[in-house]
Design a protein around this motif. Structure first.
Motif, PDB file in Angstrom:
ATOM      1  N   ALA A 287       0.840  -1.210   0.000  1.00  0.00           N
ATOM      2  CA  ALA A 287       0.000   0.000   0.000  1.00  0.00           C
ATOM      3  C   ALA A 287       0.870   1.252   0.000  1.00  0.00           C
ATOM      4  N   VAL A 288       1.957   1.225   0.751  1.00  0.00           N
ATOM      5  CA  VAL A 288       2.888   2.355   0.778  1.00  0.00           C
ATOM      6  C   VAL A 288       3.505   2.569  -0.606  1.00  0.00           C
ATOM      7  N   VAL A 289       3.882   1.463  -1.253  1.00  0.00           N
ATOM      8  CA  VAL A 289       4.464   1.542  -2.599  1.00  0.00           C
ATOM      9  C   VAL A 289       3.468   2.151  -3.584  1.00  0.00           C
ATOM     10  N   GLN A 290       2.190   1.795  -3.452  1.00  0.00           N
ATOM     11  CA  GLN A 290       1.174   2.371  -4.335  1.00  0.00           C
ATOM     12  C   GLN A 290       1.049   3.877  -4.139  1.00  0.00           C
ATOM     13  N   VAL A 291       1.112   4.320  -2.875  1.00  0.00           N
ATOM     14  CA  VAL A 291       1.065   5.758  -2.585  1.00  0.00           C
ATOM     15  C   VAL A 291       2.269   6.446  -3.222  1.00  0.00           C
ATOM     16  N   MET A 292       3.455   5.853  -3.075  1.00  0.00           N
ATOM     17  CA  MET A 292       4.669   6.448  -3.623  1.00  0.00           C
ATOM     18  C   MET A 292       4.665   6.445  -5.144  1.00  0.00           C
ATOM     19  N   GLU A 293       4.055   5.411  -5.732  1.00  0.00           N
ATOM     20  CA  GLU A 293       3.970   5.334  -7.190  1.00  0.00           C
ATOM     21  C   GLU A 293       3.144   6.495  -7.750  1.00  0.00           C
ATOM     22  N   LYS A 294       2.036   6.778  -7.081  1.00  0.00           N
ATOM     23  CA  LYS A 294       1.209   7.917  -7.509  1.00  0.00           C
ATOM     24  C   LYS A 294       1.979   9.224  -7.377  1.00  0.00           C
ATOM     25  N   GLU A 295       2.743   9.359  -6.303  1.00  0.00           N
ATOM     26  CA  GLU A 295       3.507  10.582  -6.084  1.00  0.00           C
ATOM     27  C   GLU A 295       4.596  10.732  -7.139  1.00  0.00           C
ATOM     28  N   ASP A 296       5.282   9.636  -7.466  1.00  0.00           N
ATOM     29  CA  ASP A 296       6.343   9.686  -8.475  1.00  0.00           C
ATOM     30  C   ASP A 296       5.794  10.035  -9.849  1.00  0.00           C
ATOM     31  N   ALA A 297       4.539   9.663 -10.113  1.00  0.00           N
ATOM     32  CA  ALA A 297       3.946   9.918 -11.432  1.00  0.00           C
ATOM     33  C   ALA A 297       3.582  11.384 -11.634  1.00  0.00           C
ATOM     34  N   LEU A 298       3.477  12.163 -10.550  1.00  0.00           N
ATOM     35  CA  LEU A 298       3.128  13.579 -10.661  1.00  0.00           C
ATOM     36  C   LEU A 298       4.310  14.379 -11.179  1.00  0.00           C
ATOM     37  N   ARG A 299       4.056  15.272 -12.133  1.00  0.00           N
ATOM     38  CA  ARG A 299       5.125  16.145 -12.631  1.00  0.00           C
ATOM     39  C   ARG A 299       5.469  17.216 -11.610  1.00  0.00           C
ATOM     40  N   TYR A 300       4.456  17.710 -10.908  1.00  0.00           N
ATOM     41  CA  TYR A 300       4.659  18.793  -9.954  1.00  0.00           C
ATOM     42  C   TYR A 300       3.887  18.499  -8.677  1.00  0.00           C
ATOM     43  N   GLY A 301       4.305  19.153  -7.599  1.00  0.00           N
ATOM     44  CA  GLY A 301       3.553  19.084  -6.367  1.00  0.00           C
ATOM     45  C   GLY A 301       2.294  19.938  -6.462  1.00  0.00           C
ATOM     46  N   GLU A 302       1.558  20.013  -5.386  1.00  0.00           N
ATOM     47  CA  GLU A 302       0.322  20.792  -5.362  1.00  0.00           C
ATOM     48  C   GLU A 302       0.611  22.260  -5.653  1.00  0.00           C
ATOM     49  N   LEU A 303      -0.386  22.929  -6.246  1.00  0.00           N
ATOM     50  CA  LEU A 303      -0.197  24.300  -6.707  1.00  0.00           C
ATOM     51  C   LEU A 303      -0.841  25.302  -5.756  1.00  0.00           C
ATOM     52  N   CYS A 304      -0.166  26.409  -5.589  1.00  0.00           N
ATOM     53  CA  CYS A 304      -0.733  27.560  -4.890  1.00  0.00           C
ATOM     54  C   CYS A 304      -0.975  28.642  -5.941  1.00  0.00           C
ATOM     55  N   VAL A 305      -2.198  29.128  -6.021  1.00  0.00           N
ATOM     56  CA  VAL A 305      -2.577  30.112  -7.041  1.00  0.00           C
ATOM     57  C   VAL A 305      -3.085  31.373  -6.354  1.00  0.00           C
ATOM     58  N   GLU A 306      -2.550  32.513  -6.768  1.00  0.00           N
ATOM     59  CA  GLU A 306      -2.964  33.806  -6.219  1.00  0.00           C
ATOM     60  C   GLU A 306      -3.181  34.792  -7.357  1.00  0.00           C
ATOM     61  N   GLY A 307      -4.071  35.773  -7.135  1.00  0.00           N
ATOM     62  CA  GLY A 307      -4.183  36.917  -8.032  1.00  0.00           C
ATOM     63  C   GLY A 307      -5.115  36.769  -9.209  1.00  0.00           C
ATOM     64  N   VAL A 308      -6.046  35.812  -9.168  1.00  0.00           N
ATOM     65  CA  VAL A 308      -6.979  35.669 -10.289  1.00  0.00           C
ATOM     66  C   VAL A 308      -7.740  36.969 -10.515  1.00  0.00           C
ATOM     67  N   ARG A 309      -8.029  37.677  -9.428  1.00  0.00           N
ATOM     68  CA  ARG A 309      -8.775  38.937  -9.561  1.00  0.00           C
ATOM     69  C   ARG A 309      -7.992  39.970 -10.362  1.00  0.00           C
ATOM     70  N   HIS A 310      -6.665  39.888 -10.328  1.00  0.00           N
ATOM     71  CA  HIS A 310      -5.848  40.879 -11.040  1.00  0.00           C
ATOM     72  C   HIS A 310      -6.073  40.799 -12.546  1.00  0.00           C
ATOM     73  N   ILE A 311      -6.082  39.581 -13.082  1.00  0.00           N
ATOM     74  CA  ILE A 311      -6.218  39.456 -14.528  1.00  0.00           C
ATOM     75  C   ILE A 311      -7.610  39.860 -14.980  1.00  0.00           C
ATOM     76  N   LEU A 312      -8.610  39.689 -14.096  1.00  0.00           N
ATOM     77  CA  LEU A 312      -9.965  40.097 -14.467  1.00  0.00           C
ATOM     78  C   LEU A 312     -10.093  41.612 -14.527  1.00  0.00           C
ATOM     79  N   GLY A 313      -9.168  42.326 -13.920  1.00  0.00           N
ATOM     80  CA  GLY A 313      -9.180  43.777 -13.984  1.00  0.00           C
ATOM     81  C   GLY A 313      -8.515  44.344 -15.223  1.00  0.00           C
TER      82      GLY A 313
END
Length: 343
Positions: A210-236
């Motif tokens: 089960a641990v290996v399956q968790v790690m396999e999914k993590e290895d398959a990701l190109r990037y870690g989780e994303l933090c997004v800010e400033g969507v309101r700026h582009i709408l202006g």
């Protein structure tokens, strides 16, 4: 290649259009800047720039609007990258110092600073190890036949997974299994854990898989989780004041497609990449530009940061800020990685 004067005219058109978002007429350039030529000569230069695909004009006597090709020439040949002022560098460094070693806070801070400074959308990925390694696991009994597996991976957030057992298992038994696996597998990669299978009991082997399956999914990701800010700026921005293209862009920003739409397959933790208008993969971003860079320790751990705005973005400021914050995060990640590295 453009002549020096026509390159200068193109640079001024782009600088003016970035500031005003309105077509730039030849008379305005001739009167505002000491070009040493008449408005008629500037008009001829603009006609040549239009023929070459560097600008567009709605009619022959109208003002010029930079094209994607014009912006590309500007970024590669004409732009003077703005130096980040010393007081801004000190302020940013101090803010990172205040959040100490909280990686999640680094990402949020980097995204907030880029969004506010550049009046754009900012995207920062959580640092991800090139090869996922196990830090430790925990097993928490939920019911007689059910437990929660908590997997903590080096350099990333923890992951959780439910584990079902064929026979009732107590918390003491779960503690014994997790202690055994932690003693054997701490710091190991996926293949190394698989290689330990013959040293494990049947129950331990099930948890290890089960641990290996968790790690396999993590290895398959190109990037870690994303933090997004400033969507309101582009709408202006006037380019996105409403309509279908605004809704398409919002759908992209809020629909979980940022990694595939904006971030490349790989990004090296040095240098800055600029993607302009039609160079983007998504139709919704044809009027957008992206300035991005990688950060981290090469071949060990890293992520990416980017700003997204209209093609009419201040490239000189965007490139310098993305480069600076990317370099700062590389230094911080490198220092933290060296301190935590075994031996």
């Amino acid at each position: 290649m453009l002549t020096r004067r026509r390159a200068s005219v193109l640079r001024l058109i782009i600088d003016e259009y970035i500031m005003t978002a309105t077509p730039v007429p030849s008379e305005a350039l001739a009167h505002k800047y000491a070009l040493g030529v008449s408005p008629a000569t500037v008009r001829n230069d603009m006609a040549t720039l239009e023929d070459g695909g560097y600008i567009s004009r709605r009619h022959i006597s109208g003002g010029g609007i930079p094209t994607d090709q014009g912006y590309r020439y500007y970024v590669e040949s004409l732009m003077r990258e703005e130096d980040v002022p010393v007081d801004e560098r000190l302020m940013v460094s101090h803010l990172f110092f205040l959040v100490e070693r909280e990686l999640e806070e680094w990402n949020r801070l980097a995204a907030a600073l880029l969004a506010r400074t550049l009046n754009s959308v900012a995207i920062v990925s959580f640092p991800k190890a090139a090869r996922t390694r196990l830090k430790h696991i925990e097993l928490v009994a939920l019911q007689e036949l059910l437990a929660l597996l908590v997997v903590v991976l080096r350099g990333t957030r923890l992951r959780r997974q439910l584990i079902a057992f064929d026979e009732a298992v107590t918390q003491d038994e779960l503690n014994a299994i997790s202690n055994r696996l932690n003693a054997l597998c701490e710091g190991m990669t996926r293949p190394q854990i698989v290689a330990c299978a013959d040293r494990l009991s049947s129950q331990e082997g099930g948890i290890a898989r089960a641990v290996v399956q968790v790690m396999e999914k993590e290895d398959a990701l190109r990037y870690g989780e994303l933090c997004v800010e400033g969507v309101r700026h582009i709408l202006g921005q006037p380019e996105f004041s409403g309509g279908e293209k605004t809704m398409a862009l919002l759908d992209l920003l809020e629909g979980g497609r940022l990694v595939t739409s904006i971030l490349p397959e790989t990004v090296a933790p040095d240098g800055v990449q600029v993607i302009i208008g039609s160079e983007n993969r998504e139709d919704a971003m044809r009027e957008c530009s992206v300035v991005l860079a990688g950060y981290g320790v090469p071949d060990e751990v890293g992520g990416a940061l980017a700003v997204l705005g209209p093609t009419r973005m201040p490239y000189d400021r965007a490139v310098s800020r993305v480069r600076f914050i990317g370099s700062l995060m590389s230094d911080l990640i490198g220092q933290l990685y060296r301190e935590r590295r075994p031996g």
